[in-house]
Design an enzyme around this catalytic site. Structure first.
Site, PDB file in Angstrom:
ATOM      1  N   THR A 133       0.820  -1.203   0.000  1.00  0.00           N
ATOM      2  CA  THR A 133       0.000   0.000   0.000  1.00  0.00           C
ATOM      3  C   THR A 133       0.862   1.264   0.000  1.00  0.00           C
ATOM      4  OG1 THR A 133      -1.439   1.282   1.467  1.00  0.00           O
ATOM      5  CG2 THR A 133      -0.106  -0.369   2.516  1.00  0.00           C
ATOM      6  N   ASP A 134       0.258   2.373  -0.453  1.00  0.00           N
ATOM      7  CA  ASP A 134       0.967   3.662  -0.365  1.00  0.00           C
ATOM      8  C   ASP A 134       1.022   4.169   1.079  1.00  0.00           C
ATOM      9  OD1 ASP A 134      -1.731   4.326  -0.034  1.00  0.00           O
ATOM     10  OD2 ASP A 134      -1.766   5.846  -1.614  1.00  0.00           O
ATOM     11  N   GLU A 135       0.250   3.543   1.986  1.00  0.00           N
ATOM     12  CA  GLU A 135       0.193   4.060   3.358  1.00  0.00           C
ATOM     13  C   GLU A 135       1.514   3.889   4.099  1.00  0.00           C
ATOM     14  OE1 GLU A 135      -3.506   3.392   5.387  1.00  0.00           O
ATOM     15  OE2 GLU A 135      -4.565   3.065   3.503  1.00  0.00           O
ATOM     16  N   TYR A 159      -1.738  -0.457  10.978  1.00  0.00           N
ATOM     17  CA  TYR A 159      -1.875  -1.151   9.679  1.00  0.00           C
ATOM     18  C   TYR A 159      -0.685  -0.820   8.786  1.00  0.00           C
ATOM     19  CZ  TYR A 159      -3.251  -1.639   4.771  1.00  0.00           C
ATOM     20  OH  TYR A 159      -3.258  -1.939   3.424  1.00  0.00           O
ATOM     21  N   LYS A 163       2.325  -3.288   7.328  1.00  0.00           N
ATOM     22  CA  LYS A 163       2.604  -3.480   5.903  1.00  0.00           C
ATOM     23  C   LYS A 163       4.039  -3.045   5.578  1.00  0.00           C
ATOM     24  CE  LYS A 163       0.186  -4.648   2.989  1.00  0.00           C
ATOM     25  NZ  LYS A 163      -0.164  -5.986   2.437  1.00  0.00           N
TER      26      LYS A 163
HETATM   27  P1  NAD Z   1      -9.410  -7.462   2.337  1.00  0.00           P
HETATM   28  O1  NAD Z   1      -9.362  -7.145   3.788  1.00  0.00           O
HETATM   29  O2  NAD Z   1     -10.665  -7.198   1.570  1.00  0.00           O
HETATM   30  O3  NAD Z   1      -9.075  -9.014   2.111  1.00  0.00           O
HETATM   31  C1  NAD Z   1      -8.035  -9.653   2.786  1.00  0.00           C
HETATM   32  C2  NAD Z   1      -8.176 -11.154   2.547  1.00  0.00           C
HETATM   33  O4  NAD Z   1      -7.081 -11.805   3.212  1.00  0.00           O
HETATM   34  C3  NAD Z   1      -9.461 -11.754   3.126  1.00  0.00           C
HETATM   35  O5  NAD Z   1     -10.037 -12.650   2.198  1.00  0.00           O
HETATM   36  C4  NAD Z   1      -8.993 -12.500   4.370  1.00  0.00           C
HETATM   37  O6  NAD Z   1      -9.795 -13.621   4.685  1.00  0.00           O
HETATM   38  C5  NAD Z   1      -7.581 -12.916   3.956  1.00  0.00           C
HETATM   39  N1  NAD Z   1      -6.686 -13.136   5.104  1.00  0.00           N
HETATM   40  C6  NAD Z   1      -6.522 -12.344   6.189  1.00  0.00           C
HETATM   41  N2  NAD Z   1      -5.628 -12.892   7.027  1.00  0.00           N
HETATM   42  C7  NAD Z   1      -5.183 -14.034   6.445  1.00  0.00           C
HETATM   43  C8  NAD Z   1      -4.230 -15.039   6.806  1.00  0.00           C
HETATM   44  N3  NAD Z   1      -3.559 -14.961   7.959  1.00  0.00           N
HETATM   45  N4  NAD Z   1      -4.025 -16.068   5.958  1.00  0.00           N
HETATM   46  C9  NAD Z   1      -4.721 -16.154   4.781  1.00  0.00           C
HETATM   47  N5  NAD Z   1      -5.646 -15.258   4.407  1.00  0.00           N
HETATM   48  C10 NAD Z   1      -5.873 -14.192   5.229  1.00  0.00           C
HETATM   49  O7  NAD Z   1      -8.170  -6.693   1.701  1.00  0.00           O
HETATM   50  P2  NAD Z   1      -8.044  -5.996   0.260  1.00  0.00           P
HETATM   51  O8  NAD Z   1      -8.601  -4.643   0.328  1.00  0.00           O
HETATM   52  O9  NAD Z   1      -8.498  -6.947  -0.754  1.00  0.00           O
HETATM   53  O10 NAD Z   1      -6.455  -5.845   0.177  1.00  0.00           O
HETATM   54  C11 NAD Z   1      -5.649  -6.884  -0.352  1.00  0.00           C
HETATM   55  C12 NAD Z   1      -4.186  -6.489  -0.239  1.00  0.00           C
HETATM   56  O11 NAD Z   1      -3.980  -5.258  -0.953  1.00  0.00           O
HETATM   57  C13 NAD Z   1      -3.733  -6.219   1.192  1.00  0.00           C
HETATM   58  O12 NAD Z   1      -2.436  -6.720   1.337  1.00  0.00           O
HETATM   59  C14 NAD Z   1      -3.746  -4.701   1.312  1.00  0.00           C
HETATM   60  O13 NAD Z   1      -2.778  -4.272   2.233  1.00  0.00           O
HETATM   61  C15 NAD Z   1      -3.384  -4.305  -0.100  1.00  0.00           C
HETATM   62  N6  NAD Z   1      -3.891  -2.997  -0.549  1.00  0.00           N
HETATM   63  C16 NAD Z   1      -5.222  -2.694  -0.406  1.00  0.00           C
HETATM   64  C17 NAD Z   1      -5.685  -1.470  -0.886  1.00  0.00           C
HETATM   65  C18 NAD Z   1      -7.147  -1.107  -0.791  1.00  0.00           C
HETATM   66  O14 NAD Z   1      -7.510   0.034  -1.099  1.00  0.00           O
HETATM   67  N7  NAD Z   1      -8.026  -2.007  -0.399  1.00  0.00           N
HETATM   68  C19 NAD Z   1      -4.805  -0.561  -1.482  1.00  0.00           C
HETATM   69  C20 NAD Z   1      -3.451  -0.925  -1.612  1.00  0.00           C
HETATM   70  C21 NAD Z   1      -3.011  -2.147  -1.144  1.00  0.00           C
HETATM   71  P1  TYD Z   2     -10.699   3.893   4.196  1.00  0.00           P
HETATM   72  O1  TYD Z   2     -11.643   3.452   3.132  1.00  0.00           O
HETATM   73  O2  TYD Z   2     -10.780   3.274   5.546  1.00  0.00           O
HETATM   74  O3  TYD Z   2      -9.236   3.765   3.582  1.00  0.00           O
HETATM   75  P2  TYD Z   2      -7.803   4.288   4.190  1.00  0.00           P
HETATM   76  O4  TYD Z   2      -7.993   4.747   5.574  1.00  0.00           O
HETATM   77  O5  TYD Z   2      -6.982   3.060   4.098  1.00  0.00           O
HETATM   78  O6  TYD Z   2      -7.382   5.396   3.256  1.00  0.00           O
HETATM   79  O7  TYD Z   2     -10.872   5.458   4.377  1.00  0.00           O
HETATM   80  C1  TYD Z   2     -10.717   6.343   3.290  1.00  0.00           C
HETATM   81  C2  TYD Z   2     -10.817   7.753   3.838  1.00  0.00           C
HETATM   82  O8  TYD Z   2     -12.145   7.954   4.325  1.00  0.00           O
HETATM   83  C3  TYD Z   2      -9.906   8.009   5.013  1.00  0.00           C
HETATM   84  O9  TYD Z   2      -9.417   9.350   4.959  1.00  0.00           O
HETATM   85  C4  TYD Z   2     -10.803   7.831   6.229  1.00  0.00           C
HETATM   86  C5  TYD Z   2     -12.147   8.310   5.714  1.00  0.00           C
HETATM   87  N1  TYD Z   2     -13.337   7.667   6.334  1.00  0.00           N
HETATM   88  C6  TYD Z   2     -14.367   8.469   6.827  1.00  0.00           C
HETATM   89  O10 TYD Z   2     -14.309   9.725   6.742  1.00  0.00           O
HETATM   90  N2  TYD Z   2     -15.442   7.845   7.387  1.00  0.00           N
HETATM   91  C7  TYD Z   2     -15.531   6.495   7.500  1.00  0.00           C
HETATM   92  O11 TYD Z   2     -16.549   5.981   8.065  1.00  0.00           O
HETATM   93  C8  TYD Z   2     -14.470   5.693   6.968  1.00  0.00           C
HETATM   94  C9  TYD Z   2     -14.528   4.187   7.065  1.00  0.00           C
HETATM   95  C10 TYD Z   2     -13.392   6.318   6.390  1.00  0.00           C
END
Ligand code: NAD
Ligand code: TYD
Length: 352
Positions: A133-135, A159, A163
Site C-alpha cells: 500500500t501507499d500508506e 496497519y 505493511k
Molecule cells: P481485504 O481485507 O478485503 O481481504 C483480505 C483477505 O485476506 C481476506 O479474504 C482475508 O480472509 C484474507 N486473510 C486475512 N488474514 C489471512 C491469513 N492470515 N491467511 C490467509 N488469508 C488471510 O483486503 P483488500 O482490500 O483486498 O487488500 C488486499 C491487499 O492489498 C492487502 O495486502 C492490502 O494491504 C493491499 N492494498 C489494499 C488497498 C485497498 O484500497 N483495499 C490498497 C493498496 C493495497
Molecule cells: P478507508 O476506506 O478506511 O481507507 P484508508 O484509511 O486506508 O485510506 O478510508 C478512506 C478515507 O475515508 C480516510 O481518509 C478515512 C475516511 N473515512 C471516513 O471519513 N469515514 C468512514 O466511516 C471511513 C470508514 C473512512
C-alpha cells in the site's frame, strides 16, 4: 503451471482471481483464512471450475504452503492476504502484526524452501509478488510531491506499520537469498466486492439504509482513488514483465477529498434510487470524531510503472464509481450476506 494467490476471497484478491481465470485460463490455488473480510460468495461464479482450487488456511502455515507449492508446481505467488482496515488496526493492532508480519514471514520461508529446490528455467522464471500500500509512506502536506518508489517509509497507523514491516522483509529476502520478489505499493482501491467497512461501500450501504454517512474530522483528507480492475491489470503486468527485486507504485492520478467522494456517491444515488420523501442522500452526511493519527493526504507518482511497463489507469473515476454504485445496487444479496452479525458488532463499536 499454476499460480498461488493468497487472500483471494477478499476485495482485491477476488477481483484478481475472477479476472485472471477469465483472461489467462491458467489454474489458481487460492489460499485464504476466511476472516470477516474473506467471502466465498465473491467467488461463486467459479464453483465447479477446475481452474480454481480454494484452500482454507493461514499464510503463516509454512507446512501447508510448502505442500501447496509442491503439489501444484506453482510458478508464482501473489500475496494479497492481510488485515487491511486502518480503523480495526487502531482498535486492535495485534492481529495485524500476526498476519501482515509473521504471516508474511511464514509464507516467505515456505516459498524460499520451495524455490531453493527448483532448478534451471523453472527456478529462473519463479516470482513472489507482494501486494502493498501507499500508506507505508505516511502522509503528505498539500504542496508536497507525490510518493515515489524512493520516498522514505514513514508509516503512521498500526496497519501501515505492519505493511511496511512486511515490505522490508520481502526486500530482505531478495537481497539476502536472491528470492525473485516483486513489490507493488498501490493507492486506495474501489470497485465491486469491497467490504462495507471501507469508505466507499460503507457510504453506499449506509445511504441506502437511511443511516448517517460518517465523515471523519473536516473530510478534507485526500486519497488517490484507483478502480480495482486497473490495480489487477497493473499487478499482472508487474508479475509477467518486471525484473526481480523491482518495486512499483500504482495509483489512479485521481486525488479527491473524502467530502468530494461522498458527495459524488450521494448524487449518483439521488439519480438512481431517489428517496421517497424527496430529500437528498447528502443530507445524511455527518461529521464525526476524527481518526487518531489520520493521514492527511496520499498521492502516487506512477511514472516508473508507466515508463518501464507501459501501465496506466484506464477507468476514469466518474465511470468507475458509477459502475461501483450500480454493482452495489444490483447485489443487495452479497451485501446482506457480509453485513450480518460480526459486521454489525464492528459498526456499533466504531461509530457510537
Ligand atoms: P481485504 O481485507 O478485503 O481481504 C483480505 C483477505 O485476506 C481476506 O479474504 C482475508 O480472509 C484474507 N486473510 C486475512 N488474514 C489471512 C491469513 N492470515 N491467511 C490467509 N488469508 C488471510 O483486503 P483488500 O482490500 O483486498 O487488500 C488486499 C491487499 O492489498 C492487502 O495486502 C492490502 O494491504 C493491499 N492494498 C489494499 C488497498 C485497498 O484500497 N483495499 C490498497 C493498496 C493495497
Ligand atoms: P478507508 O476506506 O478506511 O481507507 P484508508 O484509511 O486506508 O485510506 O478510508 C478512506 C478515507 O475515508 C480516510 O481518509 C478515512 C475516511 N473515512 C471516513 O471519513 N469515514 C468512514 O466511516 C471511513 C470508514 C473512512
Amino acid at each position: 503451471m499454476t499460480i498461488l494467490i493468497t487472500g483471494g476471497a477478499g476485495f482485491i484478491g477476488a477481483n484478481f482471481v475472477l479476472e485472471w481465470v477469465k483472461a489467462t485460463g491458467e489454474p489458481v490455488v487460492n489460499l485464504d483464512a476466511l476472516t470477516y473480510a474473506g467471502n466465498r460468495a465473491s467467488l461463486q461464479s467459479l464453483e465447479g471450475s477446475n481452474l480454481h482450487h480454494f484452500v482454507h488456511g493461514e499464510i503463516g502455515d509454512a507446512a501447508l504452503v510448502g505442500e501447496l507449492l509442491a503439489t501444484h508446481k506453482v510458478r508464482a505467488v501473489i500475496n494479497f492476504a492481510a488485515e487491511s482496515h486502518v480503523d480495526r488496526s487502531i482498535k486492535g493492532p495485534t492481529r495485524f502484526f500476526e498476519t501482515n508480519v509473521m504471516g508474511t514471514l511464514g509464507l516467505l520461508e515456505a516459498v524460499r524452501a520451495y524455490w531453493g529446490g527448483l532448478g534451471g528455467a523453472v527456478k529462473d522464471a519463479f516470482r513472489f509478488l507482494h501486494v502493498s500500500t501507499d500508506e507505508v509512506y505516511g502522509t503528505l502536506a498539500p504542496d508536497e510531491p507525490a510518493f515515489s518508489e524512493t520516498t522514505p517509509y514513514r508509516p503512521n497507523s498500526p496497519y501501515a506499520a505492519s505493511k511496511a514491516s512486511s515490505d522490508h522483509i520481502v526486500r530482505s529476502y531478495h537481497e539476502t537469498y536472491g528470492l525473485p520478489v516483486l513489490l507493488t505499493n498501490c493507492s486506495n482501491n474501489y470497485g465491486p466486492l469491497q467490504f462495507p467497512e471501507k469508505l466507499i461501500p460503507l457510504v453506499i450501504h449506509n445511504a441506502l439504509a437511511g443511516k448517517d454517512l460518517p465523515i471523519y474530522g473536516d473530510g478534507l483528507q485526500v486519497r488517490d482513488w484507483l478502480y480495482v480492475g486497473d490495480h489487477c491489470t497493473a499487478i499482472r503486468q508487474v508479475l509477467e514483465t518486471a525484473a526481480p527485486g523491482a518495486s512499483y507504485n500504482i495509483g489512479g492520478d485521481n486525488q479527491m477529498t473524502n467530502l468530494a467522494v461522498v458527495r459524488h456517491i450521494c448524487a449518483l444515488l439521488d439519480a438512481r434510487r431517489p428517496k421517497a420523501d424527496g430529500s437528498r442522500y447528502a443530507d445524511q452526511m455527518k461529521h464525526v470524531t476524527d481518526r487518531p493519527g489520520h493521514d492527511r493526504r496520499y498521492a502516487i507518482d506512477a511514472r516508473k510503472i508507466a515508463h518501464d511497463l507501459g501501465w496506466q489507469p484506464s477507468v476514469r473515476f466518474e465511470d468507475g464509481i458509477r459502475q461501483t454504485v450500480d454493482w452495489y445496487l444490483a447485489n443487495a444479496g452479497w451485501v446482506e450476506n457480509v453485513t450480518s452479525g460480526a459486521y454489525r458488532d464492528w459498526v456499533a463499536r466504531q461509530y457510537t
